[in-house]
Design an enzyme around this catalytic site. Structure first.
Site, PDB file in Angstrom:
ATOM      1  N   ASP A 137       0.832  -1.200   0.000  1.00  0.00           N
ATOM      2  CA  ASP A 137       0.000   0.000   0.000  1.00  0.00           C
ATOM      3  C   ASP A 137       0.866   1.248   0.000  1.00  0.00           C
ATOM      4  O   ASP A 137       1.290   1.735   1.044  1.00  0.00           O
ATOM      5  CB  ASP A 137      -0.937  -0.008   1.223  1.00  0.00           C
ATOM      6  CG  ASP A 137      -1.854   1.206   1.248  1.00  0.00           C
ATOM      7  OD1 ASP A 137      -1.931   1.907   0.214  1.00  0.00           O
ATOM      8  OD2 ASP A 137      -2.493   1.443   2.300  1.00  0.00           O
ATOM      9  N   LYS A 188       1.821   7.894   0.322  1.00  0.00           N
ATOM     10  CA  LYS A 188       2.160   7.993   1.739  1.00  0.00           C
ATOM     11  C   LYS A 188       3.541   8.637   1.902  1.00  0.00           C
ATOM     12  O   LYS A 188       4.369   8.553   0.993  1.00  0.00           O
ATOM     13  CB  LYS A 188       2.207   6.581   2.351  1.00  0.00           C
ATOM     14  CG  LYS A 188       0.866   5.923   2.562  1.00  0.00           C
ATOM     15  CD  LYS A 188       1.044   4.539   3.168  1.00  0.00           C
ATOM     16  CE  LYS A 188      -0.279   3.824   3.337  1.00  0.00           C
ATOM     17  NZ  LYS A 188      -1.152   4.417   4.363  1.00  0.00           N
ATOM     18  N   ASP A 194       0.043  -5.025   4.459  1.00  0.00           N
ATOM     19  CA  ASP A 194      -1.357  -4.653   4.246  1.00  0.00           C
ATOM     20  C   ASP A 194      -2.205  -5.789   3.666  1.00  0.00           C
ATOM     21  O   ASP A 194      -3.360  -5.601   3.307  1.00  0.00           O
ATOM     22  CB  ASP A 194      -1.408  -3.414   3.338  1.00  0.00           C
ATOM     23  CG  ASP A 194      -2.558  -2.483   3.687  1.00  0.00           C
ATOM     24  OD1 ASP A 194      -3.119  -2.627   4.781  1.00  0.00           O
ATOM     25  OD2 ASP A 194      -2.894  -1.635   2.843  1.00  0.00           O
ATOM     26  N   ASP A 208      -5.640   6.492  -0.783  1.00  0.00           N
ATOM     27  CA  ASP A 208      -5.037   5.699   0.292  1.00  0.00           C
ATOM     28  C   ASP A 208      -6.106   5.007   1.149  1.00  0.00           C
ATOM     29  O   ASP A 208      -5.785   4.170   1.986  1.00  0.00           O
ATOM     30  CB  ASP A 208      -4.138   6.602   1.153  1.00  0.00           C
ATOM     31  CG  ASP A 208      -3.141   5.814   1.987  1.00  0.00           C
ATOM     32  OD1 ASP A 208      -2.999   4.593   1.735  1.00  0.00           O
ATOM     33  OD2 ASP A 208      -2.514   6.407   2.882  1.00  0.00           O
ATOM     34  N   ARG A 212     -11.053  -0.271   2.081  1.00  0.00           N
ATOM     35  CA  ARG A 212     -12.514  -0.335   2.127  1.00  0.00           C
ATOM     36  C   ARG A 212     -13.109  -0.563   0.745  1.00  0.00           C
ATOM     37  O   ARG A 212     -14.192  -1.120   0.600  1.00  0.00           O
ATOM     38  CB  ARG A 212     -13.060   0.933   2.803  1.00  0.00           C
ATOM     39  CG  ARG A 212     -12.755   2.205   2.079  1.00  0.00           C
ATOM     40  CD  ARG A 212     -12.956   3.445   2.958  1.00  0.00           C
ATOM     41  NE  ARG A 212     -11.870   3.622   3.916  1.00  0.00           N
ATOM     42  CZ  ARG A 212     -11.809   4.618   4.797  1.00  0.00           C
ATOM     43  NH1 ARG A 212     -12.780   5.511   4.867  1.00  0.00           N
ATOM     44  NH2 ARG A 212     -10.788   4.715   5.619  1.00  0.00           N
TER      45      ARG A 212
HETATM   46  N1  BES Z   1      -3.217   0.218   5.076  1.00  0.00           N
HETATM   47  C1  BES Z   1      -3.571   1.467   5.616  1.00  0.00           C
HETATM   48  C2  BES Z   1      -3.827   1.418   7.121  1.00  0.00           C
HETATM   49  C3  BES Z   1      -2.635   1.060   7.963  1.00  0.00           C
HETATM   50  C4  BES Z   1      -1.844   2.052   8.514  1.00  0.00           C
HETATM   51  C5  BES Z   1      -2.325  -0.250   8.244  1.00  0.00           C
HETATM   52  C6  BES Z   1      -0.764   1.720   9.307  1.00  0.00           C
HETATM   53  C7  BES Z   1      -1.240  -0.583   9.028  1.00  0.00           C
HETATM   54  C8  BES Z   1      -0.464   0.401   9.557  1.00  0.00           C
HETATM   55  C9  BES Z   1      -4.833   1.996   4.940  1.00  0.00           C
HETATM   56  O1  BES Z   1      -5.024   1.616   3.626  1.00  0.00           O
HETATM   57  C10 BES Z   1      -4.759   3.471   4.945  1.00  0.00           C
HETATM   58  O2  BES Z   1      -3.908   3.983   4.283  1.00  0.00           O
HETATM   59  N2  BES Z   1      -5.638   4.115   5.667  1.00  0.00           N
HETATM   60  C11 BES Z   1      -5.673   5.525   5.758  1.00  0.00           C
HETATM   61  C12 BES Z   1      -7.087   5.963   5.597  1.00  0.00           C
HETATM   62  C13 BES Z   1      -7.261   7.439   5.340  1.00  0.00           C
HETATM   63  C14 BES Z   1      -6.674   7.829   4.012  1.00  0.00           C
HETATM   64  C15 BES Z   1      -8.729   7.752   5.370  1.00  0.00           C
HETATM   65  C16 BES Z   1      -5.120   5.918   7.126  1.00  0.00           C
HETATM   66  O3  BES Z   1      -5.302   5.172   8.081  1.00  0.00           O
HETATM   67  O4  BES Z   1      -4.482   6.957   7.211  1.00  0.00           O
HETATM   68 ZN    ZN Z   2      -4.157  -0.131   3.092  1.00  0.00          ZN
HETATM   69 MG    MG Z   3      -4.103   2.958   2.258  1.00  0.00          MG
END
Ligand code: BES
Ligand code: ZN
Ligand code: MG
Length: 488
Positions: free
Chosen positions: A262, A269, A280, A339, A343
């Site tokens: 991811d 990121k 992920d 990101d 979902r």
């Molecule tokens: N895979 C990430 C969540 C994650 C973060 C898993 C750290 C393990 C460690 C997910 O896809 C993500 O990026 N989520 C975002 C959502 C936001 C953009 C609404 C997040 O958590 O910042």
């Molecule tokens: Zn993710």
């Molecule tokens: Mg993400």
């Protein structure tokens, strides 16, 4: 492998005996062991405190070459997790010494105030999980796992619990498998490779395996999944595993997030920790390993595992913020943030699972949000469900397995945070607060009235530092939890 042994200590063939020691009480039934503990406790540096360790070699009147004593602390503080940790530590110490076998003296259930079956389960888990090493990518293999782990029990217990210990060992192999997949670098587990790895191991256990590629996913209109996959050179897969011991019974469907890397996509990121985003796909790893364990154990429950596998990358082909896509369910989604990809792949997998299997329960596991880690830290998963009983069952299984889970709310009025001006929904909340909840509410839009739970495992699937029974990296979180929950 794990063996329950009921032998007289004077006749034990082992070269290494591990004796767990309580600081303030005697917890062993065997008088020989109690006497050995008294000898160890004569030393200033060993009192049986938590973390205390000492080894005796070649005592003149003892046949066993090595005696290792491990402190458990005060009786009042000794719980099943302390037993798991002790067994894990014992095995790891033996691995460090390049041994191939160990005998661990099992304390008395009555004296420790722990029920005997959970006590043996915890010791078996700690020992098996502590015996897993991941050094596939190192030229020099420093150590090898032990070949044989023996638990010293009374004859009656050996007979009574033999099946149990082999069942636990199989489940722990599942945890180890999930760890291996999670630790695998992202250049070696792109969706095609990860799907092949799952399919190969699943077929070996006679699971029904279905793997769809881009063509099938396009035909069937998995629009949200395909939108996430669009940026990557590596084509997506949808893997479905079925374990069907009963003809009629409705299945329990498990869905696991499988983002093999991811990057965040166009909403890239930041650099710090980006390499960790290979984890992920931990939800998919846990679900696949659970199905494989269920098949090995000839479980009586009908189970289906659905794993959407994609890589989330930025490129000229990638989905953009502002794009509107049509999901499998027909709902349109505006991509507020590329990101928030987990979902998107999950709603297509959930909608498909509900339509195809009409399951009695559907549970998804996903490393869904950093926000869940902000809320619960790195060791506890968040559970979201409208069904009180299901949520409670998951939390209880978490307590039993020490794969800890905490229930989180699904407030109706937060739904408005997911409104889009142009599409049915946005994948991005309009506030930065409560991110784990809004992510779960987004999924909830796609499960109708089904008995559903979502487990956000972003925190506990990964540990930077090794622990008593897990090396640094993937923890395999979810496999023991699900196996307990589903009574696999
Ligand atoms: N895979 C990430 C969540 C994650 C973060 C898993 C750290 C393990 C460690 C997910 O896809 C993500 O990026 N989520 C975002 C959502 C936001 C953009 C609404 C997040 O958590 O910042
Ligand atoms: Zn993710
Ligand atoms: Mg993400």
């Amino acid at each position: 492998m794990i063996h329950l042994q009921a032998v007289d200590l004077s006749k034990a063939k082992t070269e290494t005996l591990v004796i767990p020691v309580c600081e303030d009480k005697d917890i062993h039934d065997d008088p020989t062991i109690a006497a050995l503990i008294l000898r160890a406790k004569k030393l200033k540096e060993f009192k049986g405190k938590k973390g205390d360790q000492i080894a005796f070699y070649n005592l003149p009147d003892v046949k066993i070459v090595r005696l290792m004593f491990i402190g458990l602390g005060k009786l009042a503080k000794i719980d099943l997790e302390a037993m798991r940790a002790m067994a894990g530590t014992a095995v790891k110490e033996c691995i460090k010494k390049d041994l191939s076998e160990v005998l661990i003296a099992v304390p008395s259930a009555a004296k420790t105030n722990l029920p005997d079956q959970p006590l043996l389960t915890a010791l078996t888990e700690g020992a098996c999980l502590g015996n897993h090493l991941f050094d596939k990518y190192k030229k020099e293999k420093k150590h090898k796992p032990l070949k044989k782990i023996n638990l010293l029990v009374k004859a009656a217990a050996a007979k009574k619990h033999r099946k149990l210990s082999s069942r636990i060992a199989t489940i722990c192999q599942g945890t180890a498998l999930a760890r291996e997949w999670v630790n695998t670098p992202p250049n070696e587990k792109v969706p095609e490779q990860f799907a092949r790895s799952i399919a190969r191991l699943a077929r070996r256990e006679k699971l029904k395996v279905t793997v769809w590629g881009e063509k099938e996913l396009k035909q069937q209109k998995f629009g949200a999944l395909l939108a996430v996959a669009a940026g990557s050179q590596h084509k997506p897969r949808l893997v479905i595993l079925e374990h069907k011991p009963h003809k009629a019974q409705k299945a329990i469907v498990l869905v696991g997030k499988g983002v093999t890397f991811d990057s965040g996509g166009i909403n890239l990121k930041p650099s710090a920790g980006l390499e960790d985003m290979k984890i992920d796909m931990s939800g998919a790893a846990a679900v696949a390993a659970t199905l494989i364990a269920a098949a090995k154990l000839k479980s009586k429950v009908n189970l289906v595992g659905i794993m959407p596998l994609v890589e989330n990358m930025p490129s000229g082909q990638a989905s953009r913020p502002g794009d509107i896509i049509k999901s499998y369910a027909g709902t349109t989604v505006e991509i507020g943030n590329t990101d928030a990809e987990g979902r998107l792949i999950l709603i297509d997998a959930l909608a498909y699972g509900l339509k195809k299997y009409k399951p009695r329960t559907i549970i998804d596991l996903a490393t869904l949000t950093g926000a869940c880690m902000v809320a619960l830290g790195e060791k506890i998963a968040g559970v979201f469900s409208f069904d009180d009983k299901l949520a409670q069952e998951i939390v209880s299984s978490g307590e039993k397995t020490y794969e800890r889970c905490w229930r989180m709310p699904l407030p109706e009025d937060y739904k408005e945070l997911l409104k889009s001006n142009f599409a049915d929904l946005s994948n991005m909340s309009s506030t930065r607060y409560g991110g784990a909840i809004t992510a779960a509410l987004f999924l909830a839009e796609f499960v109708g009235k089904a008995r559903w739970a979502h487990i956000d495992i972003a925190g506990p699937v990964y540990g930077k530092k090794e622990t008593a029974y897990c090396g640094a990296g993937g923890t395999g979180f979810g496999v023991r939890l699900l196996c307990d929950l589903l009574e696999v």
